[in-house]
Design a protein around this motif. Sequence first.
Motif, mmCIF file in Angstrom:
data_model
loop_
_atom_site.group_PDB
_atom_site.id
_atom_site.type_symbol
_atom_site.label_atom_id
_atom_site.label_comp_id
_atom_site.label_asym_id
_atom_site.label_seq_id
_atom_site.Cartn_x
_atom_site.Cartn_y
_atom_site.Cartn_z
ATOM 1 N N GLU A 4 0.829 -1.195 0.000
ATOM 2 C CA GLU A 4 0.000 0.000 0.000
ATOM 3 C C GLU A 4 0.870 1.254 0.000
ATOM 4 O OE1 GLU A 4 -3.789 -1.246 2.624
ATOM 5 O OE2 GLU A 4 -1.848 -1.334 3.633
ATOM 6 N N TYR A 6 0.554 4.939 1.119
ATOM 7 C CA TYR A 6 -0.216 5.903 1.890
ATOM 8 C C TYR A 6 0.196 7.297 1.444
ATOM 9 C CZ TYR A 6 -2.253 2.513 5.062
ATOM 10 O OH TYR A 6 -2.996 1.482 5.596
ATOM 11 N N LEU A 23 1.463 4.689 11.999
ATOM 12 C CA LEU A 23 1.184 3.374 11.413
ATOM 13 C C LEU A 23 1.850 2.257 12.217
ATOM 14 C CD1 LEU A 23 1.476 4.437 7.691
ATOM 15 C CD2 LEU A 23 -0.604 3.622 8.831
ATOM 16 N N THR A 34 6.710 -5.207 13.522
ATOM 17 C CA THR A 34 6.843 -4.141 12.536
ATOM 18 C C THR A 34 8.286 -3.694 12.417
ATOM 19 O OG1 THR A 34 4.608 -3.383 13.059
ATOM 20 C CG2 THR A 34 6.025 -1.830 11.894
ATOM 21 N N VAL A 87 4.914 -6.435 9.373
ATOM 22 C CA VAL A 87 4.605 -5.236 8.609
ATOM 23 C C VAL A 87 5.893 -4.462 8.386
ATOM 24 C CG1 VAL A 87 3.383 -3.012 8.648
ATOM 25 C CG2 VAL A 87 2.270 -5.072 9.549
ATOM 26 N N ILE A 89 7.257 -0.774 7.136
ATOM 27 C CA ILE A 89 6.988 0.614 6.777
ATOM 28 C C ILE A 89 8.270 1.111 6.128
ATOM 29 C CG2 ILE A 89 6.400 2.910 7.617
ATOM 30 C CD1 ILE A 89 4.983 1.442 9.991
ATOM 31 N N ARG A 104 2.730 -7.427 4.731
ATOM 32 C CA ARG A 104 2.239 -6.108 4.335
ATOM 33 C C ARG A 104 3.409 -5.132 4.261
ATOM 34 N NH1 ARG A 104 -2.231 -2.697 7.742
ATOM 35 N NH2 ARG A 104 -2.620 -1.092 6.176
ATOM 36 N N ILE A 106 4.155 -1.002 3.558
ATOM 37 C CA ILE A 106 3.567 0.330 3.469
ATOM 38 C C ILE A 106 4.647 1.311 3.017
ATOM 39 C CG2 ILE A 106 2.500 2.217 4.770
ATOM 40 C CD1 ILE A 106 1.407 0.055 6.695
ATOM 41 N N GLU A 107 4.357 2.015 1.958
ATOM 42 C CA GLU A 107 5.198 3.111 1.471
ATOM 43 C C GLU A 107 4.460 4.400 1.813
ATOM 44 O OE1 GLU A 107 8.088 3.026 -0.585
ATOM 45 O OE2 GLU A 107 8.222 0.847 -0.785
ATOM 46 N N ILE A 108 5.170 5.385 2.330
ATOM 47 C CA ILE A 108 4.533 6.653 2.697
ATOM 48 C C ILE A 108 4.993 7.725 1.718
ATOM 49 C CG2 ILE A 108 4.185 8.369 4.497
ATOM 50 C CD1 ILE A 108 4.803 6.129 6.516
#
Length: 138
Positions: A4, A6, A23, A34, A87, A89, A104, A106-108
């Motif tokens: 995802e 974000y 997050l 994480t 997770v 990040i 999962r 996550i790219e911000i």
Amino acid sequence: MKVEFYVLPSTKTADRLIAACRLAHKAWRAGFMTLIRCSDTAQQAEVDDLLWTFRRASFIPHESYSATAQAPVLVGIDQRPHFDNGVLINLNAELPPHLDCFTRVIEIVNQAPEQLNISRQNFVRYREQGYQPARVEL
């Protein structure tokens, strides 16, 4: 694996780091191990400090990555985590080298032109590897 992006409305780098902390807090509260992957040791130290201060009323158990680190939230650079199904990040400009460790990613993304360009390139790279990245507006 779920990927995802974000998307933040601002151009401030600090907002990306605060979003990473939020997050990580959410992932920890949901019971996920994480890893916050930073771009360098300076950013790693900044994220470590923010995890202590970004939210006054709560604590996120975390530590900088080491071979013996046991906290549910780790802050590192390119190390392979000692957990699976966690997770990630990703604050680094490059795709992570250990995607197989995560369920999962996550790219911000913020609105700074350089960050937008990096994120677009990473979006394409994930697709080339067979993932279906999704966009999430913050």
